[in-house]
Design an enzyme around this catalytic site. Structure first.
Site, short mmCIF file in Angstrom:
data_model
loop_
_atom_site.label_atom_id
_atom_site.label_comp_id
_atom_site.label_asym_id
_atom_site.label_seq_id
_atom_site.Cartn_x
_atom_site.Cartn_y
_atom_site.Cartn_z
N SER A 1 1.02 -1.11 -0.01
CA SER A 1 0.00 0.20 -0.04
C SER A 1 0.70 1.37 0.03
CB SER A 1 -1.14 0.00 1.18
OG SER A 1 -1.64 1.42 1.44
N TYR B 1 -2.89 -0.02 10.31
CA TYR B 1 -2.82 -0.62 8.91
C TYR B 1 -1.50 0.14 8.33
CZ TYR B 1 -4.04 -0.87 4.00
OH TYR B 1 -3.99 -1.17 2.69
#
Length: 243
Positions: free
Chosen positions: A135, A148
């Site tokens: 990501s 995250y």
């Protein structure tokens, strides 16, 4: 890389998995697919029926999965760790450590174990490619998404480190790092249908739109199949200019 390269990709029903499988298969890769649902023979049959020419593996643990891929196809040229875990919104003081541990297991431990399992086979062959789907979130940081971003950032760091460790063996290691890419894991239909939320989100994206999974899949195909054997140790954001 030669036509008909064998590519193993995980979690094919999630994140950018469906688009990646379609693109790799269209580029003549021999794709071996993993998904948690594939312990069920009916689920494997349904997947291969919908994706002609690909193979669905039953194994789940990384070592067994790599062994099954090699048994099915005779070799292994590229491994794509397509990992996903909920992006849990939680300010630091209310974040649950159990959620952090679960995210680290899914987004760091699993790809580490997959690379660890694949490397002996790739070393025997004298070359290979490892690609992590991570990501762009940790490249800039996302307030209230510390768990995250921490896990994805660790996977990005793993990419850089393994690239240096494995380069002497002809093994490249890179990461594709999406953000703001339309996919059911992070952009469910109810979010896409919320015009107000989408307008707020799009203001942050210089290109003014969400990316398409097929755009990520094209980059995945480049790293797995393209003439890029001298490219290693890169974390490439695909986020419309956000990162």
């Amino acid at each position: 890389m030669a036509m008909h390269a064998v590519v193993l990709i995980t979690n094919v029903r999630h994140y950018v998995g469906p688009a990646a499988v379609a693109r790799l298969a269209s580029d003549w890769a021999r794709v071996v697919c993993h998904d948690a649902s594939f312990t069920d023979p009916a689920a494997r049959a349904a997947w291969t029926g919908a994706h002609p020419g690909v193979t669905a593996a039953a194994a789940q643990e990384p070592a067994a999965l790599v062994a099954e891929a090699v048994s099915l196809r005779g070799r292994l040229d590229a491994v794509v760790s397509n990992d996903e875990f909920p992006a849990i919104r939680a300010p630091l003081e209310s974040a649950r450590l159990d959620d952090l541990r679960a995210g680290l297991d899914a987004l760091v431990v699993r790809p580490f174990a997959l690379a660890q399992a694949a490397v002996p086979q790739l070393k025997r062959q004298g070359a290979g490619r490892i690609l992590l789907i991570t990501s762009a979130a940790p490249l800039r940081g996302l307030p209230n998404y510390g768990m995250y971003a921490t896990a994805r950032g660790a996977a990005n760091a793993l990419t850089l480190t393994l690239a240096k460790e494995l380069a002497p063996h002809g093994i490249t290691v890179n990461a594709v790092a999406p953000n703001y890419v339309e996919n059911p894991s992070y952009f469910p239909p109810e979010l896409l249908a919320n015009a107000e939320a989408m307008a707020r989100m799009l203001r942050h994206i210089p290109l003014g739109r969400l990316g398409k999974p097929e755009e990520v899949a094209a980059l995945i195909a480049f790293f797995c199949l393209g003439d890029c054997a001298f490219v290693t140790g890169h974390v490439v954001p695909i986020a419309g200019g956000w990162a």
